[in-house]
Motif scaffolding. Sequence first.
Motif, PDB file in Angstrom:
ATOM      1  N   ALA A   1       2.447   4.030  -0.972  1.00 12.65           N
ATOM      2  CA  ALA A   1       1.574   4.515   0.105  1.00 12.65           C
ATOM      3  C   ALA A   1       0.113   4.480  -0.326  1.00 12.65           C
ATOM      4  O   ALA A   1      -0.761   4.032   0.437  1.00 12.65           O
ATOM      5  CB  ALA A   1       1.982   5.927   0.504  1.00 12.65           C
ATOM      6  N   ALA A   2      -0.170   4.936  -1.533  1.00 14.33           N
ATOM      7  CA  ALA A   2      -1.546   4.918  -2.021  1.00 14.33           C
ATOM      8  C   ALA A   2      -2.047   3.489  -2.176  1.00 14.33           C
ATOM      9  O   ALA A   2      -3.207   3.188  -1.833  1.00 14.33           O
ATOM     10  CB  ALA A   2      -1.648   5.658  -3.353  1.00 14.33           C
ATOM     11  N   ARG A   3      -1.216   2.597  -2.650  1.00 10.20           N
ATOM     12  CA  ARG A   3      -1.636   1.205  -2.826  1.00 10.20           C
ATOM     13  C   ARG A   3      -1.978   0.563  -1.483  1.00 10.20           C
ATOM     14  O   ARG A   3      -2.922  -0.238  -1.392  1.00 10.20           O
ATOM     15  CB  ARG A   3      -0.566   0.428  -3.570  1.00 10.20           C
ATOM     16  CG  ARG A   3      -0.383   0.902  -5.013  1.00 10.20           C
ATOM     17  CD  ARG A   3       0.751   0.193  -5.719  1.00 10.20           C
ATOM     18  NE  ARG A   3       0.445  -1.212  -5.938  1.00 10.20           N
ATOM     19  CZ  ARG A   3       1.248  -2.043  -6.585  1.00 10.20           C
ATOM     20  NH1 ARG A   3       2.407  -1.606  -7.074  1.00 10.20           N
ATOM     21  NH2 ARG A   3       0.910  -3.310  -6.759  1.00 10.20           N
ATOM     22  N   ARG A   4      -1.247   0.914  -0.444  1.00  6.01           N
ATOM     23  CA  ARG A   4      -1.574   0.394   0.897  1.00  6.01           C
ATOM     24  C   ARG A   4      -2.927   0.922   1.363  1.00  6.01           C
ATOM     25  O   ARG A   4      -3.721   0.192   1.971  1.00  6.01           O
ATOM     26  CB  ARG A   4      -0.476   0.771   1.894  1.00  6.01           C
ATOM     27  CG  ARG A   4       0.816  -0.027   1.737  1.00  6.01           C
ATOM     28  CD  ARG A   4       1.724   0.154   2.935  1.00  6.01           C
ATOM     29  NE  ARG A   4       2.194   1.528   3.074  1.00  6.01           N
ATOM     30  CZ  ARG A   4       3.309   1.997   2.526  1.00  6.01           C
ATOM     31  NH1 ARG A   4       4.063   1.215   1.775  1.00  6.01           N
ATOM     32  NH2 ARG A   4       3.673   3.259   2.714  1.00  6.01           N
ATOM     33  N   VAL A   5      -3.189   2.188   1.091  1.00  7.87           N
ATOM     34  CA  VAL A   5      -4.477   2.783   1.465  1.00  7.87           C
ATOM     35  C   VAL A   5      -5.616   2.044   0.770  1.00  7.87           C
ATOM     36  O   VAL A   5      -6.623   1.670   1.407  1.00  7.87           O
ATOM     37  CB  VAL A   5      -4.500   4.283   1.105  1.00  7.87           C
ATOM     38  CG1 VAL A   5      -5.935   4.831   1.142  1.00  7.87           C
ATOM     39  CG2 VAL A   5      -3.611   5.076   2.060  1.00  7.87           C
ATOM     40  N   TYR A   6      -5.494   1.820  -0.526  1.00  2.44           N
ATOM     41  CA  TYR A   6      -6.569   1.173  -1.267  1.00  2.44           C
ATOM     42  C   TYR A   6      -6.759  -0.275  -0.821  1.00  2.44           C
ATOM     43  O   TYR A   6      -7.903  -0.764  -0.749  1.00  2.44           O
ATOM     44  CB  TYR A   6      -6.300   1.259  -2.768  1.00  2.44           C
ATOM     45  CG  TYR A   6      -6.171   2.683  -3.272  1.00  2.44           C
ATOM     46  CD1 TYR A   6      -7.024   3.680  -2.805  1.00  2.44           C
ATOM     47  CD2 TYR A   6      -5.188   3.040  -4.190  1.00  2.44           C
ATOM     48  CE1 TYR A   6      -6.907   4.988  -3.240  1.00  2.44           C
ATOM     49  CE2 TYR A   6      -5.074   4.343  -4.637  1.00  2.44           C
ATOM     50  CZ  TYR A   6      -5.926   5.316  -4.157  1.00  2.44           C
ATOM     51  OH  TYR A   6      -5.810   6.616  -4.593  1.00  2.44           O
ATOM     52  N   ALA A   7      -5.673  -0.946  -0.496  1.00  6.55           N
ATOM     53  CA  ALA A   7      -5.790  -2.320   0.009  1.00  6.55           C
ATOM     54  C   ALA A   7      -6.548  -2.340   1.332  1.00  6.55           C
ATOM     55  O   ALA A   7      -7.396  -3.215   1.560  1.00  6.55           O
ATOM     56  CB  ALA A   7      -4.406  -2.938   0.173  1.00  6.55           C
ATOM     57  N   ARG A   8      -6.267  -1.399   2.202  1.00  9.75           N
ATOM     58  CA  ARG A   8      -6.977  -1.323   3.488  1.00  9.75           C
ATOM     59  C   ARG A   8      -8.471  -1.069   3.285  1.00  9.75           C
ATOM     60  O   ARG A   8      -9.295  -1.484   4.100  1.00  9.75           O
ATOM     61  CB  ARG A   8      -6.389  -0.223   4.377  1.00  9.75           C
ATOM     62  CG  ARG A   8      -5.001  -0.517   4.925  1.00  9.75           C
ATOM     63  CD  ARG A   8      -4.597   0.552   5.915  1.00  9.75           C
ATOM     64  NE  ARG A   8      -5.496   0.588   7.066  1.00  9.75           N
ATOM     65  CZ  ARG A   8      -5.597   1.613   7.925  1.00  9.75           C
ATOM     66  NH1 ARG A   8      -4.873   2.698   7.722  1.00  9.75           N
ATOM     67  NH2 ARG A   8      -6.434   1.545   8.934  1.00  9.75           N
ATOM     68  N   CYS A   9      -8.809  -0.395   2.186  1.00  8.09           N
ATOM     69  CA  CYS A   9     -10.217  -0.089   1.899  1.00  8.09           C
ATOM     70  C   CYS A   9     -10.908  -1.204   1.110  1.00  8.09           C
ATOM     71  O   CYS A   9     -12.065  -1.041   0.706  1.00  8.09           O
ATOM     72  CB  CYS A   9     -10.314   1.224   1.128  1.00  8.09           C
ATOM     73  SG  CYS A   9      -9.877   2.675   2.117  1.00  8.09           S
ATOM     74  N   GLY A  10     -10.203  -2.319   0.888  1.00  6.99           N
ATOM     75  CA  GLY A  10     -10.835  -3.474   0.259  1.00  6.99           C
ATOM     76  C   GLY A  10     -10.728  -3.545  -1.241  1.00  6.99           C
ATOM     77  O   GLY A  10     -11.381  -4.396  -1.873  1.00  6.99           O
ATOM     78  N   PHE A  11      -9.909  -2.700  -1.864  1.00  6.09           N
ATOM     79  CA  PHE A  11      -9.747  -2.757  -3.311  1.00  6.09           C
ATOM     80  C   PHE A  11      -8.864  -3.946  -3.689  1.00  6.09           C
ATOM     81  O   PHE A  11      -7.849  -4.213  -3.032  1.00  6.09           O
ATOM     82  CB  PHE A  11      -9.121  -1.462  -3.831  1.00  6.09           C
ATOM     83  CG  PHE A  11     -10.065  -0.302  -3.893  1.00  6.09           C
ATOM     84  CD1 PHE A  11     -10.710   0.027  -5.074  1.00  6.09           C
ATOM     85  CD2 PHE A  11     -10.334   0.452  -2.756  1.00  6.09           C
ATOM     86  CE1 PHE A  11     -11.590   1.097  -5.133  1.00  6.09           C
ATOM     87  CE2 PHE A  11     -11.217   1.524  -2.795  1.00  6.09           C
ATOM     88  CZ  PHE A  11     -11.853   1.846  -3.980  1.00  6.09           C
ATOM     89  N   VAL A  12      -9.256  -4.657  -4.740  1.00  8.81           N
ATOM     90  CA  VAL A  12      -8.498  -5.817  -5.213  1.00  8.81           C
ATOM     91  C   VAL A  12      -8.139  -5.628  -6.687  1.00  8.81           C
ATOM     92  O   VAL A  12      -8.752  -4.823  -7.400  1.00  8.81           O
ATOM     93  CB  VAL A  12      -9.293  -7.133  -5.023  1.00  8.81           C
ATOM     94  CG1 VAL A  12      -9.577  -7.372  -3.550  1.00  8.81           C
ATOM     95  CG2 VAL A  12     -10.599  -7.092  -5.832  1.00  8.81           C
ATOM     96  N   SER A  13      -7.178  -6.400  -7.156  1.00  9.44           N
ATOM     97  CA  SER A  13      -6.662  -6.240  -8.508  1.00  9.44           C
ATOM     98  C   SER A  13      -7.693  -6.651  -9.553  1.00  9.44           C
ATOM     99  O   SER A  13      -8.377  -7.673  -9.430  1.00  9.44           O
ATOM    100  CB  SER A  13      -5.402  -7.077  -8.683  1.00  9.44           C
ATOM    101  OG  SER A  13      -4.960  -7.028 -10.034  1.00  9.44           O
ATOM    102  N   ALA A  14      -7.781  -5.852 -10.618  1.00  9.20           N
ATOM    103  CA  ALA A  14      -8.592  -6.193 -11.786  1.00  9.20           C
ATOM    104  C   ALA A  14      -7.767  -6.035 -13.057  1.00  9.20           C
ATOM    105  O   ALA A  14      -8.317  -5.796 -14.142  1.00  9.20           O
ATOM    106  CB  ALA A  14      -9.831  -5.301 -11.842  1.00  9.20           C
ATOM    107  N   GLY A  15      -6.442  -6.157 -12.925  1.00  9.02           N
ATOM    108  CA  GLY A  15      -5.577  -6.045 -14.080  1.00  9.02           C
ATOM    109  C   GLY A  15      -4.658  -4.854 -13.998  1.00  9.02           C
ATOM    110  O   GLY A  15      -4.366  -4.339 -12.916  1.00  9.02           O
ATOM    111  N   SER A  16      -4.201  -4.403 -15.151  1.00 11.43           N
ATOM    112  CA  SER A  16      -3.223  -3.316 -15.218  1.00 11.43           C
ATOM    113  C   SER A  16      -3.577  -2.339 -16.323  1.00 11.43           C
ATOM    114  O   SER A  16      -3.905  -2.738 -17.446  1.00 11.43           O
ATOM    115  CB  SER A  16      -1.822  -3.889 -15.467  1.00 11.43           C
ATOM    116  OG  SER A  16      -0.881  -2.871 -15.616  1.00 11.43           O
ATOM    117  N   PHE A  17      -3.507  -1.061 -16.016  1.00 10.30           N
ATOM    118  CA  PHE A  17      -3.638   0.004 -16.986  1.00 10.30           C
ATOM    119  C   PHE A  17      -2.241   0.518 -17.357  1.00 10.30           C
ATOM    120  O   PHE A  17      -1.254   0.246 -16.675  1.00 10.30           O
ATOM    121  CB  PHE A  17      -4.444   1.169 -16.400  1.00 10.30           C
ATOM    122  CG  PHE A  17      -5.921   1.121 -16.683  1.00 10.30           C
ATOM    123  CD1 PHE A  17      -6.571  -0.074 -16.928  1.00 10.30           C
ATOM    124  CD2 PHE A  17      -6.671   2.267 -16.666  1.00 10.30           C
ATOM    125  CE1 PHE A  17      -7.942  -0.115 -17.171  1.00 10.30           C
ATOM    126  CE2 PHE A  17      -8.025   2.250 -16.911  1.00 10.30           C
ATOM    127  CZ  PHE A  17      -8.657   1.065 -17.167  1.00 10.30           C
TER     128      PHE A  17
END
Length: 279
Positions: free
Chosen positions: A258-274
């Motif tokens: 659910a949080a990942r969908r929210v961030y995608a809608r706000c324009g966040f894109v992948s920069a790797g993995s923590f």
Amino acid sequence: MLTVPIRQLGESERAQVERVLDRDPYAGAQIAERVAAHGLNWWRSDGRIFGYGPGRRVESLIWSGAHLVPVCSTPAATAAFAELLGSEPRICSSIIGRSDAVLDLWDRLGGHWGRARDVRPHQPLLVADRDPVIAPDPEVRLVRPSEVDALFPAAVAMYTEEVGVSPLLDDGGRGYRRRIVELVKGKRAYARFVGDRVIFKAELAIATNRTTQVQGVWVDPEFRGRGLAAPAMASVTRDALRRVAPTVSLYVNDYNAAARRVYARCGFVSAGSFATVLF
């Protein structure tokens, strides 16, 4: 005996440290903020910075304090950091950073430091550098100093839900409350209120000249599933980009769809993995 090129760094090597941090402004954000505020004289802050590299050249870093944070850590550097730190008692409450370095560190340190409370091996690192396309929530705003008492229970609920332990355990929450007050005074805490009740909150936990990192995103359980989070995060992202830093970054548990969908809608894109190891 330690036989690898690793050493504690001081103020004379600050320019080299800043160059390494600039190579990975997201993984290095926490250290970059501390270096800007305190320099590299470890007694002026709450941790030490070690560097790895041949001669006097610094190629990789690790911050050792309340958190253990590797930056630009090559496999050889990770092995060296683990050799050093494994000879000391654990002082950190977590290991945080790029997943490859964190998991390698933990593989090497686990035998010395005992079991972890939780290991989160894949946490997508996300970055936004422009305003979200969705409309922001106009009711999300910066928290005022007079509203700390209203914000604090929501912050405790978020921390307990996310980390798995209450921030009130060690000292009754005094240290955690000081941190919340600091963020509010610094204009880095956001909330949406219904009366005196916080139903959404988020903080800019770290701020550098390259990025600001969002943490503590939380929606009151009663208000979840109503479409509140995406417009609220759009407000936070928009304000942070305009007022604080040229990028907004965060990391999220991979299972939190659910949080990942929210961030995608706000324009966040992948920069790797923590990855995060919690004690």
